[in-house]
Design a protein around this motif. Structure first.
Motif, PDB file in Angstrom:
ATOM      1  N   ASP A   1      12.449  66.424  26.618  1.00  0.00           N
ATOM      2  CA  ASP A   1      12.852  67.807  26.885  1.00  0.00           C
ATOM      3  C   ASP A   1      12.767  68.100  28.394  1.00  0.00           C
ATOM      4  N   ASP A   2      13.612  69.022  28.847  1.00  0.00           N
ATOM      5  CA  ASP A   2      13.505  69.617  30.194  1.00  0.00           C
ATOM      6  C   ASP A   2      13.490  68.573  31.320  1.00  0.00           C
TER       7      ASP A   2
ATOM      8  N   THR B   1      17.775  70.937  28.593  1.00  0.00           N
ATOM      9  CA  THR B   1      16.829  71.622  27.708  1.00  0.00           C
ATOM     10  C   THR B   1      17.167  71.343  26.249  1.00  0.00           C
TER      11      THR B   1
ATOM     12  N   ASN C   1      10.407  72.372  20.531  1.00  0.00           N
ATOM     13  CA  ASN C   1      10.469  72.322  21.996  1.00  0.00           C
ATOM     14  C   ASN C   1       9.177  71.763  22.555  1.00  0.00           C
TER      15      ASN C   1
ATOM     16  N   GLU D   1      18.978  72.950  24.367  1.00  0.00           N
ATOM     17  CA  GLU D   1      19.072  74.179  23.562  1.00  0.00           C
ATOM     18  C   GLU D   1      20.499  74.448  23.102  1.00  0.00           C
TER      19      GLU D   1
ATOM     20  N   HIS E   1      12.949  78.876  23.719  1.00  0.00           N
ATOM     21  CA  HIS E   1      13.462  77.516  23.559  1.00  0.00           C
ATOM     22  C   HIS E   1      12.819  76.841  22.352  1.00  0.00           C
TER      23      HIS E   1
ATOM     24  N   LYS F   1      14.267  73.506  20.937  1.00  0.00           N
ATOM     25  CA  LYS F   1      14.860  72.211  20.594  1.00  0.00           C
ATOM     26  C   LYS F   1      14.511  71.147  21.633  1.00  0.00           C
ATOM     27  N   SER F   2      14.616  69.930  21.204  1.00  0.00           N
ATOM     28  CA  SER F   2      14.435  68.793  22.112  1.00  0.00           C
ATOM     29  C   SER F   2      15.305  67.650  21.606  1.00  0.00           C
TER      30      SER F   2
HETATM   31 CA   LIG Z   1      14.225  72.462  24.855  1.00  0.00          CA
END
Ligand SMILES: [Ca+2]
Length: 203
Positions: A193-194, A61, A80, A63, A90, A92-93
């Motif tokens: 992300d993710d 993530t 994000n 984060e 959340h 951030k990326s």
């Molecule tokens: Ca994120």
């Protein structure tokens, strides 16, 4: 201790081991984690029509930094993926510059854990690609899978489900890394992300 009692304890102990093994096998099937770490599952892509369970790649993530990811010309930035499927706070990326690469830590992948997907912010540059390279080892065998995400349309999007190679040895496990690398543009930057893995073979 009498000999008879000793034999009885041996039989009971043996039975307990068999029962314990049976319990493990039962829990491990079919989503399986053999001796891979425990998974925390959710349905992050349900709003995209994909109601499968997924677990996050380590620190994916972004984060709390990037942990053991291997990075080159890449860094965590504010912003994000807009659906915030792993948490409403959340923020951030991971930004990948045009010359950058980002590789996940080595991950243990068990029986039936066979596809992955992630969110990306496309640069909106015709011809730009985000190359996804999946590298799998199991015993003495190596397999790879390569996939390109098109960067023509600007903005955040969710990737297709991408198959992971399946070359598990008798242990039912394999070790995998996933590398993300922008291509075909000297200026286009991407965000990631993710990064998530589906613990069922459904591709
Ligand atoms: Ca994120």
């Amino acid at each position: 201790m009498t000999r008879r009692l000793t034999r009885w304890i041996a039989r009971v102990t043996g039975l307990a081991v068999v029962l314990a093994a049976g319990t493990v096998a039962s829990q491990a099937s079919p989503a399986a984690a053999a001796t891979c770490p425990a998974r925390t599952l959710s349905k992050p892509f349900s709003s995209f029509g994909d109601t499968n369970d997924y677990f996050l790649a380590p620190d994916a993530t972004f984060e709390s930094g990037t942990g053991s990811w291997a990075l080159s010309s890449a860094s965590v930035v504010s912003g994000n993926e807009p659906w915030k499927v792993f948490g409403s706070t959340h923020a951030k990326s991971l930004k990948l510059n045009a010359s950058g690469t980002a590789t996940t830590p080595s991950m243990c992948i068990a029986t039936a854990e066979d596809s992955m997907r992630f969110f990306y912010r496309s640069p909106g540059v015709a011809g730009a690609k985000l190359h996804v390279h999946i590298h799998v080892t199991s015993g003495v065998n190596v397999a790879t899978n390569d996939y390109d995400v098109d960067g023509t349309v600007a903005g955040w999007a969710v990737s297709q489900r991408i198959m992971l190679p399946d070359i598990r040895d008798a242990s039912g496990m394999q070790t995998i890394t996933i590398t993300f690398q922008p291509r075909n543009s000297s200026t286009a930057t991407w965000q990631l992300d993710d990064v998530s893995i589906d613990p069922w073979r459904t591709v």
